[in-house]
Write a protein that holds these residues in place. Sequence first.
Motif, PDB file in Angstrom:
ATOM      1  N   PRO A  22       0.815  -1.231   0.000  1.00  9.76           N
ATOM      2  CA  PRO A  22       0.000   0.000   0.000  1.00  9.76           C
ATOM      3  C   PRO A  22       0.843   1.274   0.000  1.00  9.76           C
ATOM      4  O   PRO A  22       0.430   2.294  -0.575  1.00  9.76           O
ATOM      5  CB  PRO A  22      -0.830  -0.118   1.281  1.00  9.76           C
ATOM      6  CG  PRO A  22      -0.147  -1.125   2.120  1.00  9.76           C
ATOM      7  CD  PRO A  22       0.538  -2.056   1.192  1.00  9.76           C
ATOM      8  N   ALA A  23       2.020   1.232   0.626  1.00  4.89           N
ATOM      9  CA  ALA A  23       2.877   2.426   0.647  1.00  4.89           C
ATOM     10  C   ALA A  23       3.368   2.775  -0.747  1.00  4.89           C
ATOM     11  O   ALA A  23       3.379   3.951  -1.149  1.00  4.89           O
ATOM     12  CB  ALA A  23       4.064   2.196   1.585  1.00  4.89           C
ATOM     13  N   VAL A  24       3.737   1.764  -1.512  1.00  9.11           N
ATOM     14  CA  VAL A  24       4.209   2.005  -2.882  1.00  9.11           C
ATOM     15  C   VAL A  24       3.038   2.359  -3.795  1.00  9.11           C
ATOM     16  O   VAL A  24       3.144   3.258  -4.647  1.00  9.11           O
ATOM     17  CB  VAL A  24       4.962   0.764  -3.414  1.00  9.11           C
ATOM     18  CG1 VAL A  24       5.380   0.973  -4.872  1.00  9.11           C
ATOM     19  CG2 VAL A  24       6.186   0.475  -2.559  1.00  9.11           C
ATOM     20  N   LYS A  25       1.917   1.686  -3.619  1.00  8.65           N
ATOM     21  CA  LYS A  25       0.728   1.971  -4.440  1.00  8.65           C
ATOM     22  C   LYS A  25       0.260   3.403  -4.256  1.00  8.65           C
ATOM     23  O   LYS A  25      -0.208   4.056  -5.205  1.00  8.65           O
ATOM     24  CB  LYS A  25      -0.400   1.008  -4.074  1.00  8.65           C
ATOM     25  CG  LYS A  25      -0.343  -0.317  -4.801  1.00  8.65           C
ATOM     26  CD  LYS A  25      -0.652  -0.173  -6.288  1.00  8.65           C
ATOM     27  CE  LYS A  25      -2.102   0.210  -6.506  1.00  8.65           C
ATOM     28  NZ  LYS A  25      -2.400   0.383  -7.944  1.00  8.65           N
ATOM     29  N   LYS A  55      -1.795 -13.553  -1.334  1.00  8.05           N
ATOM     30  CA  LYS A  55      -2.903 -12.657  -1.007  1.00  8.05           C
ATOM     31  C   LYS A  55      -2.882 -11.429  -1.918  1.00  8.05           C
ATOM     32  O   LYS A  55      -3.921 -11.002  -2.436  1.00  8.05           O
ATOM     33  CB  LYS A  55      -2.820 -12.217   0.450  1.00  8.05           C
ATOM     34  CG  LYS A  55      -3.152 -13.295   1.472  1.00  8.05           C
ATOM     35  CD  LYS A  55      -3.026 -12.736   2.893  1.00  8.05           C
ATOM     36  CE  LYS A  55      -3.277 -13.811   3.938  1.00  8.05           C
ATOM     37  NZ  LYS A  55      -3.110 -13.277   5.312  1.00  8.05           N
ATOM     38  N   LEU A  56      -1.705 -10.856  -2.112  1.00  8.33           N
ATOM     39  CA  LEU A  56      -1.579  -9.677  -2.963  1.00  8.33           C
ATOM     40  C   LEU A  56      -1.940 -10.010  -4.407  1.00  8.33           C
ATOM     41  O   LEU A  56      -2.598  -9.231  -5.095  1.00  8.33           O
ATOM     42  CB  LEU A  56      -0.147  -9.133  -2.895  1.00  8.33           C
ATOM     43  CG  LEU A  56       0.278  -8.511  -1.559  1.00  8.33           C
ATOM     44  CD1 LEU A  56       1.756  -8.145  -1.589  1.00  8.33           C
ATOM     45  CD2 LEU A  56      -0.566  -7.274  -1.254  1.00  8.33           C
ATOM     46  N   ALA A  96      11.614  -4.914   0.471  1.00 13.15           N
ATOM     47  CA  ALA A  96      10.260  -4.939   1.033  1.00 13.15           C
ATOM     48  C   ALA A  96      10.156  -4.245   2.385  1.00 13.15           C
ATOM     49  O   ALA A  96       9.051  -3.981   2.861  1.00 13.15           O
ATOM     50  CB  ALA A  96       9.787  -6.388   1.172  1.00 13.15           C
ATOM     51  N   ASP A  97      11.301  -3.931   3.003  1.00 15.31           N
ATOM     52  CA  ASP A  97      11.269  -3.352   4.349  1.00 15.31           C
ATOM     53  C   ASP A  97      11.072  -1.846   4.363  1.00 15.31           C
ATOM     54  O   ASP A  97      11.135  -1.211   5.418  1.00 15.31           O
ATOM     55  CB  ASP A  97      12.546  -3.713   5.109  1.00 15.31           C
ATOM     56  CG  ASP A  97      13.809  -3.299   4.346  1.00 15.31           C
ATOM     57  OD1 ASP A  97      13.712  -2.422   3.457  1.00 15.31           O
ATOM     58  OD2 ASP A  97      14.887  -3.842   4.634  1.00 15.31           O
ATOM     59  N   LEU A  98      10.852  -1.238   3.182  1.00 18.24           N
ATOM     60  CA  LEU A  98      10.634   0.202   3.034  1.00 18.24           C
ATOM     61  C   LEU A  98      11.839   1.044   3.445  1.00 18.24           C
ATOM     62  O   LEU A  98      11.711   2.232   3.741  1.00 18.24           O
ATOM     63  CB  LEU A  98       9.395   0.655   3.810  1.00 18.24           C
ATOM     64  CG  LEU A  98       8.048   0.229   3.198  1.00 18.24           C
ATOM     65  CD1 LEU A  98       6.901   0.686   4.089  1.00 18.24           C
ATOM     66  CD2 LEU A  98       7.886   0.804   1.791  1.00 18.24           C
ATOM     67  N   GLN A  99      13.034   0.433   3.451  1.00 20.18           N
ATOM     68  CA  GLN A  99      14.253   1.228   3.614  1.00 20.18           C
ATOM     69  C   GLN A  99      14.582   1.972   2.326  1.00 20.18           C
ATOM     70  O   GLN A  99      15.429   2.864   2.332  1.00 20.18           O
ATOM     71  CB  GLN A  99      15.424   0.340   4.036  1.00 20.18           C
ATOM     72  CG  GLN A  99      15.381  -0.098   5.489  1.00 20.18           C
ATOM     73  CD  GLN A  99      16.662  -0.756   5.936  1.00 20.18           C
ATOM     74  OE1 GLN A  99      17.074  -1.796   5.421  1.00 20.18           O
ATOM     75  NE2 GLN A  99      17.319  -0.158   6.916  1.00 20.18           N
ATOM     76  N   ASP A 100      13.926   1.574   1.247  1.00 21.09           N
ATOM     77  CA  ASP A 100      14.031   2.278  -0.028  1.00 21.09           C
ATOM     78  C   ASP A 100      12.793   3.155  -0.173  1.00 21.09           C
ATOM     79  O   ASP A 100      11.704   2.654  -0.477  1.00 21.09           O
ATOM     80  CB  ASP A 100      14.113   1.285  -1.190  1.00 21.09           C
ATOM     81  CG  ASP A 100      15.311   0.348  -1.065  1.00 21.09           C
ATOM     82  OD1 ASP A 100      16.319   0.768  -0.473  1.00 21.09           O
ATOM     83  OD2 ASP A 100      15.233  -0.790  -1.564  1.00 21.09           O
ATOM     84  N   PRO A 101      12.900   4.466   0.056  1.00 25.59           N
ATOM     85  CA  PRO A 101      11.720   5.344   0.095  1.00 25.59           C
ATOM     86  C   PRO A 101      10.952   5.392  -1.229  1.00 25.59           C
ATOM     87  O   PRO A 101      11.510   5.798  -2.248  1.00 25.59           O
ATOM     88  CB  PRO A 101      12.322   6.724   0.417  1.00 25.59           C
ATOM     89  CG  PRO A 101      13.637   6.426   1.064  1.00 25.59           C
ATOM     90  CD  PRO A 101      14.138   5.188   0.396  1.00 25.59           C
ATOM     91  N   PRO A 102       9.684   4.979  -1.239  1.00 26.71           N
ATOM     92  CA  PRO A 102       8.882   5.021  -2.477  1.00 26.71           C
ATOM     93  C   PRO A 102       8.709   6.432  -3.034  1.00 26.71           C
ATOM     94  O   PRO A 102       8.423   6.599  -4.221  1.00 26.71           O
ATOM     95  CB  PRO A 102       7.529   4.433  -2.038  1.00 26.71           C
ATOM     96  CG  PRO A 102       7.819   3.647  -0.806  1.00 26.71           C
ATOM     97  CD  PRO A 102       8.931   4.377  -0.121  1.00 26.71           C
TER      98      PRO A 102
END
Length: 310
Positions: A22-25, A55-56, A96-102
């Motif tokens: 959802p953060a990337v979307k 699920k995704l 996937a850990d969101l250490q790479d800012p979308p």
Amino acid sequence: MKTLSIIVPCYEEEDALPLFYPAVKKVLDTMKDIKPEFWFVNDGSSDNTLAEMKKLHKANPDEAHYISFSRNFGKESALYAGLQASTGDYVVVMDADLQDPPKFLPEMVKYLESGKYDCVGTRRVDRKGEAKIKSFFSNAFYGFINHISKTQIVSGARDFRMMTRQMVNAVLSMKEYSRFSKGIFSWVGFKTKYLDYHNVERVAGKSDWSTLQLFKYAFSGIADFSQAPLNIAVWLGGVSSILSIIGLIVVLVRHIINPASAVFGWASTISIILLIGGLQLLCIGIIGRYIGKIFLQVKNRPIYIVKEKA
């Protein structure tokens, strides 16, 4: 409309995936001229990472895809599998850990669409939140490999980067079994723009990279992109040989001048023998690592094996 492929290598990321997507979307929804496709690669996780991927996919069958390996092959193999599966005009690699800012995605696309760059990478300007010893060795590694290798790697560079299809095809053309992506991205060339940012901590889970694994990964990178260890072995052998010859000459001259001189220095002699033996083993070990890489390559085993894909 351009297609953007998002490659996400995953290992034990069951807690991070529900937050990552959802953060990337949310960012992608603001990019009206971009059609996204996700490729999640399960690298033999033992938790519920694969279930979260399914699920995704079930909720977004046309957009979210997954690849699941038969076992753990390593992040480099997962990254390569994702690149092979991708079909986008642009391809971005993210953790996937969101250490790479979308939030950087729109800016990355903008730079690529300008035609001035083939790749937009990211680099951390600090390592806040990490162990100081790990940060020290990381900085030392970049300085060392850039000193001994013709392939220069930007200090603090992340795998988080967006590439054109042309560059992705160039990376895929390098089919070596032992892969060091940071070096490969640099070796293929192409014009690259780097975006700086401060370190971001994981949103969930914990890193599976131990200090020992990082050391092994660093040595693999050095061996893949430099012959310096072999040159060091040659120099060590040469210096040892010269010192041995000098020592032999000294012994002979001393015997000629004073044949009755007593033999002394047993302890130092043994120490020298052990030192030379250790240097020999070190050199043989260095050569053995290179031969081992050749052995793995010529066996031509697959880089990864897929168990499931959707």
